[in-house]
Design a protein around this motif. Structure first.
Motif, PDB file in Angstrom:
ATOM      1  N   MET A   1       0.811  -1.036   0.560  1.00 49.36           N
ATOM      2  CA  MET A   1       0.053   0.018  -0.190  1.00 49.36           C
ATOM      3  C   MET A   1       0.656   1.602   0.072  1.00 49.36           C
ATOM      4  O   MET A   1       1.625   1.324   0.819  1.00 49.36           O
ATOM      5  CB  MET A   1      -1.049   0.118   1.409  1.00 49.36           C
ATOM      6  N   HIS A   2       0.504   2.118  -1.188  1.00 51.78           N
ATOM      7  CA  HIS A   2       1.910   3.264  -0.990  1.00 51.78           C
ATOM      8  C   HIS A   2       1.306   4.344   0.278  1.00 51.78           C
ATOM      9  O   HIS A   2       0.100   4.505   0.328  1.00 51.78           O
ATOM     10  CB  HIS A   2       1.208   3.878  -2.177  1.00 51.78           C
ATOM     11  N   ASP A   3       2.149   5.255   0.424  1.00 51.90           N
ATOM     12  CA  ASP A   3       1.407   6.219   1.669  1.00 51.90           C
ATOM     13  C   ASP A   3       0.768   7.160   1.015  1.00 51.90           C
ATOM     14  O   ASP A   3       0.507   7.265  -0.840  1.00 51.90           O
ATOM     15  CB  ASP A   3       3.009   7.146   1.192  1.00 51.90           C
ATOM     16  N   PRO A   4      -0.175   8.190   1.068  1.00 47.61           N
ATOM     17  CA  PRO A   4      -1.278   8.703   0.916  1.00 47.61           C
ATOM     18  C   PRO A   4      -0.265   9.722  -0.321  1.00 47.61           C
ATOM     19  O   PRO A   4      -1.019  10.069  -0.725  1.00 47.61           O
ATOM     20  CB  PRO A   4      -2.224   9.212   1.548  1.00 47.61           C
ATOM     21  N   ALA A   5       0.896  10.831   0.165  1.00 47.98           N
ATOM     22  CA  ALA A   5       1.358  11.018  -0.615  1.00 47.98           C
ATOM     23  C   ALA A   5       1.686  10.891  -1.812  1.00 47.98           C
ATOM     24  O   ALA A   5       2.433  12.046  -2.515  1.00 47.98           O
ATOM     25  CB  ALA A   5       2.608  11.674   0.293  1.00 47.98           C
ATOM     26  N   HIS A   6       2.013   9.344  -1.724  1.00 48.13           N
ATOM     27  CA  HIS A   6       2.673   9.421  -3.161  1.00 48.13           C
ATOM     28  C   HIS A   6       1.534  10.002  -4.092  1.00 48.13           C
ATOM     29  O   HIS A   6       1.972   9.571  -5.411  1.00 48.13           O
ATOM     30  CB  HIS A   6       2.728   7.454  -3.416  1.00 48.13           C
ATOM     31  N   PHE A   7       0.293   9.617  -3.938  1.00 47.23           N
ATOM     32  CA  PHE A   7      -0.643  10.499  -4.763  1.00 47.23           C
ATOM     33  C   PHE A   7      -1.396  11.323  -5.147  1.00 47.23           C
ATOM     34  O   PHE A   7      -1.609  12.316  -5.662  1.00 47.23           O
ATOM     35  CB  PHE A   7      -1.511   8.993  -5.025  1.00 47.23           C
ATOM     36  N   LEU A   8      -0.794  12.073  -4.158  1.00 49.44           N
ATOM     37  CA  LEU A   8      -0.841  14.105  -3.734  1.00 49.44           C
ATOM     38  C   LEU A   8      -0.106  14.626  -4.875  1.00 49.44           C
ATOM     39  O   LEU A   8       0.906  14.737  -5.512  1.00 49.44           O
ATOM     40  CB  LEU A   8      -0.244  14.523  -2.518  1.00 49.44           C
ATOM     41  N   PRO A   9      -0.993  15.552  -5.600  1.00 56.16           N
ATOM     42  CA  PRO A   9      -0.973  16.378  -6.819  1.00 56.16           C
ATOM     43  C   PRO A   9      -0.217  18.163  -6.532  1.00 56.16           C
ATOM     44  O   PRO A   9       0.209  19.189  -6.503  1.00 56.16           O
ATOM     45  CB  PRO A   9      -2.306  16.692  -7.825  1.00 56.16           C
ATOM     46  N   SER A  10       0.778  17.887  -5.312  1.00 55.26           N
ATOM     47  CA  SER A  10       1.369  18.788  -4.120  1.00 55.26           C
ATOM     48  C   SER A  10       2.963  18.036  -4.223  1.00 55.26           C
ATOM     49  O   SER A  10       3.599  16.735  -5.075  1.00 55.26           O
ATOM     50  CB  SER A  10       0.879  19.363  -3.370  1.00 55.26           C
ATOM     51  N   GLY A  19      19.541  18.699   6.100  1.00 58.94           N
ATOM     52  CA  GLY A  19      18.731  19.304   4.636  1.00 58.94           C
ATOM     53  C   GLY A  19      18.542  18.353   3.917  1.00 58.94           C
ATOM     54  O   GLY A  19      18.607  18.578   2.762  1.00 58.94           O
ATOM     55  N   VAL A  20      18.844  16.542   3.858  1.00 53.57           N
ATOM     56  CA  VAL A  20      19.559  16.090   2.824  1.00 53.57           C
ATOM     57  C   VAL A  20      17.604  15.062   2.797  1.00 53.57           C
ATOM     58  O   VAL A  20      17.439  14.781   3.568  1.00 53.57           O
ATOM     59  CB  VAL A  20      20.589  15.275   3.046  1.00 53.57           C
ATOM     60  N   ILE A  21      18.138  15.032   1.258  1.00 46.61           N
ATOM     61  CA  ILE A  21      16.095  14.640   0.905  1.00 46.61           C
ATOM     62  C   ILE A  21      16.199  13.449   1.253  1.00 46.61           C
ATOM     63  O   ILE A  21      17.116  12.155   0.765  1.00 46.61           O
ATOM     64  CB  ILE A  21      16.001  15.447  -0.047  1.00 46.61           C
ATOM     65  N   GLN A  22      15.045  13.170   1.816  1.00 49.93           N
ATOM     66  CA  GLN A  22      15.242  11.269   2.389  1.00 49.93           C
ATOM     67  C   GLN A  22      13.784  10.108   0.986  1.00 49.93           C
ATOM     68  O   GLN A  22      13.915   9.575   0.500  1.00 49.93           O
ATOM     69  CB  GLN A  22      14.962  11.317   3.054  1.00 49.93           C
ATOM     70  N   TYR A  23      13.157  11.548   1.054  1.00 49.10           N
ATOM     71  CA  TYR A  23      11.777  11.464   0.219  1.00 49.10           C
ATOM     72  C   TYR A  23      11.273  12.459  -0.571  1.00 49.10           C
ATOM     73  O   TYR A  23      11.792  13.353   0.194  1.00 49.10           O
ATOM     74  CB  TYR A  23      10.730  10.143   1.226  1.00 49.10           C
ATOM     75  N   ALA A  24      10.791  11.689  -1.717  1.00 47.39           N
ATOM     76  CA  ALA A  24      10.205  12.940  -2.280  1.00 47.39           C
ATOM     77  C   ALA A  24       9.162  12.386  -2.728  1.00 47.39           C
ATOM     78  O   ALA A  24       8.981  11.138  -3.675  1.00 47.39           O
ATOM     79  CB  ALA A  24      10.734  13.770  -3.406  1.00 47.39           C
ATOM     80  N   ASN A  25       7.756  12.798  -2.994  1.00 48.82           N
ATOM     81  CA  ASN A  25       6.410  11.767  -3.870  1.00 48.82           C
ATOM     82  C   ASN A  25       6.559  12.081  -5.301  1.00 48.82           C
ATOM     83  O   ASN A  25       7.546  12.554  -6.059  1.00 48.82           O
ATOM     84  CB  ASN A  25       4.560  12.304  -3.292  1.00 48.82           C
ATOM     85  N   PRO A  26       6.146  11.552  -6.495  1.00 53.46           N
ATOM     86  CA  PRO A  26       6.050  11.648  -7.683  1.00 53.46           C
ATOM     87  C   PRO A  26       6.152  13.195  -7.844  1.00 53.46           C
ATOM     88  O   PRO A  26       6.134  12.970  -9.052  1.00 53.46           O
ATOM     89  CB  PRO A  26       4.747  10.719  -8.233  1.00 53.46           C
ATOM     90  N   TRP A  27       4.716  13.682  -7.764  1.00 53.43           N
ATOM     91  CA  TRP A  27       4.789  15.039  -8.289  1.00 53.43           C
ATOM     92  C   TRP A  27       6.080  15.640  -8.047  1.00 53.43           C
ATOM     93  O   TRP A  27       6.077  16.689  -8.927  1.00 53.43           O
ATOM     94  CB  TRP A  27       3.541  15.278  -7.170  1.00 53.43           C
ATOM     95  N   ARG A  30       8.385  14.978 -10.580  1.00 53.49           N
ATOM     96  CA  ARG A  30       7.793  15.095 -12.349  1.00 53.49           C
ATOM     97  C   ARG A  30       8.189  16.930 -11.991  1.00 53.49           C
ATOM     98  O   ARG A  30       9.004  17.069 -12.779  1.00 53.49           O
ATOM     99  CB  ARG A  30       6.385  14.884 -12.324  1.00 53.49           C
ATOM    100  N   TYR A  31       7.338  17.495 -10.876  1.00 48.90           N
ATOM    101  CA  TYR A  31       8.335  18.979 -11.084  1.00 48.90           C
ATOM    102  C   TYR A  31       9.930  18.805 -11.065  1.00 48.90           C
ATOM    103  O   TYR A  31      10.343  20.132 -11.615  1.00 48.90           O
ATOM    104  CB  TYR A  31       7.648  19.546  -9.683  1.00 48.90           C
ATOM    105  N   LEU A  32      10.540  18.029 -10.536  1.00 48.43           N
ATOM    106  CA  LEU A  32      11.800  18.505 -10.655  1.00 48.43           C
ATOM    107  C   LEU A  32      12.817  17.913 -11.910  1.00 48.43           C
ATOM    108  O   LEU A  32      13.696  18.574 -11.451  1.00 48.43           O
ATOM    109  CB  LEU A  32      12.910  18.198  -9.162  1.00 48.43           C
ATOM    110  N   GLY A  33      12.034  16.908 -12.090  1.00 48.41           N
ATOM    111  CA  GLY A  33      12.458  16.748 -13.893  1.00 48.41           C
ATOM    112  C   GLY A  33      13.723  15.492 -13.369  1.00 48.41           C
ATOM    113  O   GLY A  33      14.633  15.433 -13.992  1.00 48.41           O
ATOM    114  N   ILE A  34      14.374  15.234 -11.900  1.00 44.16           N
ATOM    115  CA  ILE A  34      15.052  14.465 -10.974  1.00 44.16           C
ATOM    116  C   ILE A  34      14.120  12.699 -11.071  1.00 44.16           C
ATOM    117  O   ILE A  34      13.293  12.990 -10.148  1.00 44.16           O
ATOM    118  CB  ILE A  34      15.616  15.015 -10.100  1.00 44.16           C
ATOM    119  N   ALA A  35      14.518  11.578 -11.290  1.00 47.08           N
ATOM    120  CA  ALA A  35      14.203  10.640 -10.912  1.00 47.08           C
ATOM    121  C   ALA A  35      14.153  10.063  -9.573  1.00 47.08           C
ATOM    122  O   ALA A  35      15.829  10.807  -8.969  1.00 47.08           O
ATOM    123  CB  ALA A  35      15.113   9.428 -11.962  1.00 47.08           C
TER     124      ALA A  35
END
Length: 869
Positions: A1-10, A19-27, A30-35
């Motif tokens: 089951m995915h985290d709800p944030a996974h589907f948020l359009p935000s 300050g190191v990024i540990q997680y970012a949702n698909p939105w 896509r916005y940053l253009g980085i996998a």
């Protein structure tokens, strides 16, 4: 089951303490253009605009003080290299020791909202600049509260205290001049009843001694029930067409919307659409628990007017199973409904079955308020331009490109070069307008309004405008913003009035001249009848009556001609030092007969016999005789007239008072107007055309003096005060006295040639000459005169000037060769102006008499002539 944030359009991310990024949702990816694998491990500073890093650090620092939630606006780098504004909602999480271990961030895109607000501010600046350029005052009447909101320019125009932005409607109406209040109310009522744009003029009296004409243009607005709610419009000063007196900077300072940064409300819903609020933001926003909002309970907090529409839209989204954005008003815990935008995205399983929905609800009130303000502002500007028929122009000085916005029912926007715009201006006006604009662009202040003509499909139109220079922050000229209005109708009226005045002056001059011709034989015939000593008594009385009436009509004709001359500027004063006492006594002597005939008494008091003024002897006598004549005319028999002279260092006052009929209060302010008269009886026993005092006033002003009239009222007499500049240091002068033309022994008989195409005038004049023992011959044309002259060998020739074949000037030259002294040439004409006398003198005339001829003066001249042959 995915985290709800996974589907948020935000934009959702989680970062460690460093300050190191540990997680970012698909939105976010896509916005940053980085996998996602490449994104994990990078620092959040890599994706935030450098200027916004410090505000984020400040927010994080404040969260360490104990607050676990913080919002901040930042610009995030998009995959295409552009930065977009987002509201970053930060939430800190504590570790097992209670220290902040990591930070979760949710970024909501607010770029369009910021852009809309920037557009609103730019529109506000342009509107303020345009109204300032138009120099008008704008207003808005709230008919429910009876409050008037106004610009600073209108407040100043109405003399309200500085800083006044709103007053009661009654305060505005109280400043209308009392005599204009009833028409003002009536016209306004009619305009509001008709419901369309209106325009009318009225007099404003904002304070004692301050009056100005205003033109009001407005547009009413009604609600759906047809009830008047408000009225918009503009008012501008039309009493003086000068820039310093009607420079009105039109600006509106209302509708300052405060945009607040708000958080996003995160939620999910099952396949049936029942909502499950996430986190505590919902409770903070609504003040209600998550349980009260779950399921379909959230509908209870939507504005009643939006509830049904929002529910139907949500049900439609559930049926179609596609992403949807809904906008509606939602209740906030402080009792205010806020405009929110809900984004919902469906989540499907591997078989394509709808599992649930995820979404965010964001407060977008600032964006909608900005959009509504822009639309309202644009509507008001459009209405104001339509009501005032204003054309607004903006000249960009960097490119000399003109943007033209035309008011009216159909808005026209046009962009053209400066030269192309100048080519539309009338050739006679383009150079002047170009100098004005270039002077303004150079930073000068040419001041005043400018007027010019344009040629278009409507023909030639007159325009009047005003403009101002807009500078950059460093003082460099940026653009010229101006406004122009169509004044074609006013210009046409001015030209018509000027032409009407010219024709009136020409008519008065021609009327006076034409009236002289029939008066001439009448005066001559009366003189002949008076010479008959055997005339019966009753006939002599009739002759005296006719003489008085002819003299009266002659004075009226002279007054008409004098008014015409002064109006046309054709009178030049022959000034010289004058003893005031002498002028007064001569004038009193001139009307003594009239005073005696009416059994009146006249008292003269000249306290200083050596008081001098500088003036024209003839015109000063004309002034005093005219006023004295009025005093006698309007004073009953046995009345009293007093004349006194008083002097101070600066001026000499001649005061003429009578015990006559007086002047009513309503007529007193108009006594100096042309053709102005008081109430007359049917017999018009006092006569006159009502031009005497008008003529006197003009002559006094030509002497740089003043004249005033006072009267306590009807039957209480009148006092006229003439004040002239006193002459202290004068040169010795020679005063020419009226003497006999010659002191030589008079010859008993003269041969006289009378030439006039008016047979009555010629015959009567010849009879008058013969009654004195002279030999007279009549010629009715120049040709006939030239035939008779060699035979008659006249001593004297009385010549009319306006002859039909050869005029009197040329006839004079032919009758007397150059160098000869006979015949003596005397002009008998209806033309008596200074240039007419000079022309007669250059043609060889020895004397100049104006019709109707003064018989005594002519006979005295003839009797004094000695002819040598």
């Amino acid at each position: 089951m995915h985290d709800p944030a996974h589907f948020l359009p935000s934009f959702v991310w989680r970062a460690a303490r460093d300050g190191v990024i540990q997680y970012a949702n698909p939105w976010a990816c896509r916005y940053l253009g980085i996998a996602f694998p490449d994104l994990v491990g990078r620092h959040w500073k890599d994706f935030i605009h450098p200027d916004d890093i410090q505000p984020v650090l400040d927010a994080l620092r404040q969260m360490r003080d104990g607050t676990l939630l913080r919002n901040v606006d930042v610009r995030l780098l998009r995959t295409d290299g552009a930065f977009r504004w987002h509201t970053l909602h930060l939430q800190a999480r504590r570790d097992e020791e209670g220290e902040i271990g990591e930070t979760v961030g949710v970024a909501i895109d607010i770029h369009e909202c910021r852009h809309a607000w920037a557009m609103y501010e730019a529109s506000e600046r342009r509107l303020q600049a345009a109204f300032a350029g138009a120099r008008m005052g704008a207003w808005e009447w709230d008919m429910k509260t009876r409050v008037v909101r106004m610009t600073a320019q209108l407040a100043a125009l109405y003399s309200f205290p500085p800083g006044t932005e709103a007053v009661l409607l009654s305060e505005v109406w109280d400043r209308v001049a009392p005599e204009h209040r009833e028409p003002f109310q009536r016209k306004l009522t009619e305009a509001l009843r008709d419901g369309g744009p209106f325009e009318f003029d009225f007099v404003l009296e904002p304070g004692p001694g301050t009056r100005r004409w205003l033109r009001m243009r407005g547009h009413p607005e009604f609600d759906r029930q047809g009830v008047l709610t408000r009225v918009y419009g503009v008012s501008f000063d039309i009493s003086m067409q000068r820039a310093d007196e009607d420079r009105l900077s039109l600006s509106e300072r209302r509708y300052r919307a405060l945009v607040e940064s708000t958080g996003a409300l995160v939620w999910s819903a099952d396949a049936n659409g029942e909502i499950r609020p996430s986190g505590g933001e919902w409770e903070k926003f609504t003040g209600k628990s998550a349980e009260a909002l779950s399921g379909w309970g959230w509908l209870e907090y939507i504005h009643p007017d939006d509830r049904e529409r929002t529910q139907e839209a949500w049900l439609e989204a559930l049926q179609q199973g596609t992403a949807r954005t809904l906008t509606f008003r939602m209740y906030r815990r402080d009792g205010v409904y806020r405009m929110v935008q809900a984004h919902a995205a469906p989540l499907y399983d591997d078989e394509g079955n709808l599992q649930e929905w995820f979404g965010t609800t964001t407060d977008v009130t600032p964006r909608y308020e900005a959009q509504a303000a822009i639309e309202a502002r644009s509507l008001r500007l459009t209405v104001a331009m339509q009501a005032a028929n204003i054309h607004i122009a903006s000249l960009e000085l960097a490119t000399w490109t003109l943007f033209l916005e035309t008011g009216g029912e159909r808005q026209i926007h046009e962009t053209l070069t400066y030269d192309a715009a100048l080519a539309r201006v009338h050739p006679d006006d383009s150079a002047t307008l170009d100098r004005y604009m270039r002077s303004l662009a150079a930073g000068d202040n040419p001041g005043g309004h400018f007027e010019f003509r344009v040629r278009n499909v409507h023909g030639e139109q007159w325009m009047q405008g005003s403009a101002l220079l807009q500078r950059s922050k460093d003082g460099k000229p940026l653009r010229i913003i101006g406004s122009v209005i169509d004044i074609t109708e006013r210009k046409h009226m001015e030209l018509m009035l000027r032409e009407s005045g010219r024709r009136k002056d020409e008519f008065l001059a021609m009327l006076a001249h034409e009236l002289r011709n029939p008066l001439a034989p009448l005066r001559t015939a009366i003189a002949l009848l008076q010479k008959d000593q055997e005339t019966e008594a009753h006939l002599r009385e009739l002759i005296d009556l006719m003489r008085r009436q002819v003299e009266h009509m002659t004075r009226i004709v002279d007054d008409l001609l004098e008014v015409s001359r002064i109006t046309q500027g054709r009178i030049a004063l022959q000034v010289e030092p004058i003893l005031v006492g002498t002028a007064v006594y001569h004038s009193v002597e001139a009307i003594a007969g009239m005073v005696e005939a009416r059994s009146q008494t006249i008292h003269v008091d000249v306290s200083d016999a050596t008081t001098w003024v500088c003036g024209d002897v003839t015109r000063l006598s004309q002034i005093l005789v005219n006023v004295l004549n009025n005093a006698s005319k309007y004073t009953p028999e046995h009345g009293r007239i007093t004349v006194s002279v008083q002097a101070d260092e600066a001026s000499v006052s001649i005061v003429i008072a009578d015990t006559g009929t007086g002047i009513s209060a309503d007529l007193l302010p108009k006594v100096f107007e042309l053709f102005s008269q008081g109430e007359r009886t049917l017999d018009r026993s006092n006569g006159g055309l009502g031009i005497g005092l008008s003529l006197v006033k003009k002559l006094v002003e030509m002497h740089k003096g003043t004249i005033s009239v006072q009267s306590p009222g009807p039957g209480l007499g009148t006092t006229v005060t003439i004040r002239l500049p006193r002459l202290h240091h004068h040169e010795r002068h020679s005063a020419r006295a009226l003497t006999e033309a010659s002191m030589h022994e008079a010859r008993k008989s003269l041969r006289i040639l009378v030439v006039d195409d008016n047979r009555d005038a010629a015959d009567s004049l010849a009879m008058l000459c013969e009654s004195e023992g002279h030999v007279a011959r009549v010629a009715y044309s120049s040709e006939e005169a030239l035939e008779s002259a060699p035979t008659l060998e006249p001593d004297v020739a009385l010549l009319d000037i306006g002859l039909p074949d050869i005029d009197g000037y040329e006839l004079a030259r032919r009758l007397r060769r150059k160098g000869d002294t006979t015949p003596m040439l005397i002009a008998i004409t209806g033309y008596g102006q200074a240039e007419d006398r000079l022309r007669a003198q250059s043609a060889g005339f020895d004397y100049h008499f104006v019709k109707p001829v003064n018989v005594d003066s002519l006979l005295k001249l003839l009797s004094s002539l000695t002819v040598t042959r």
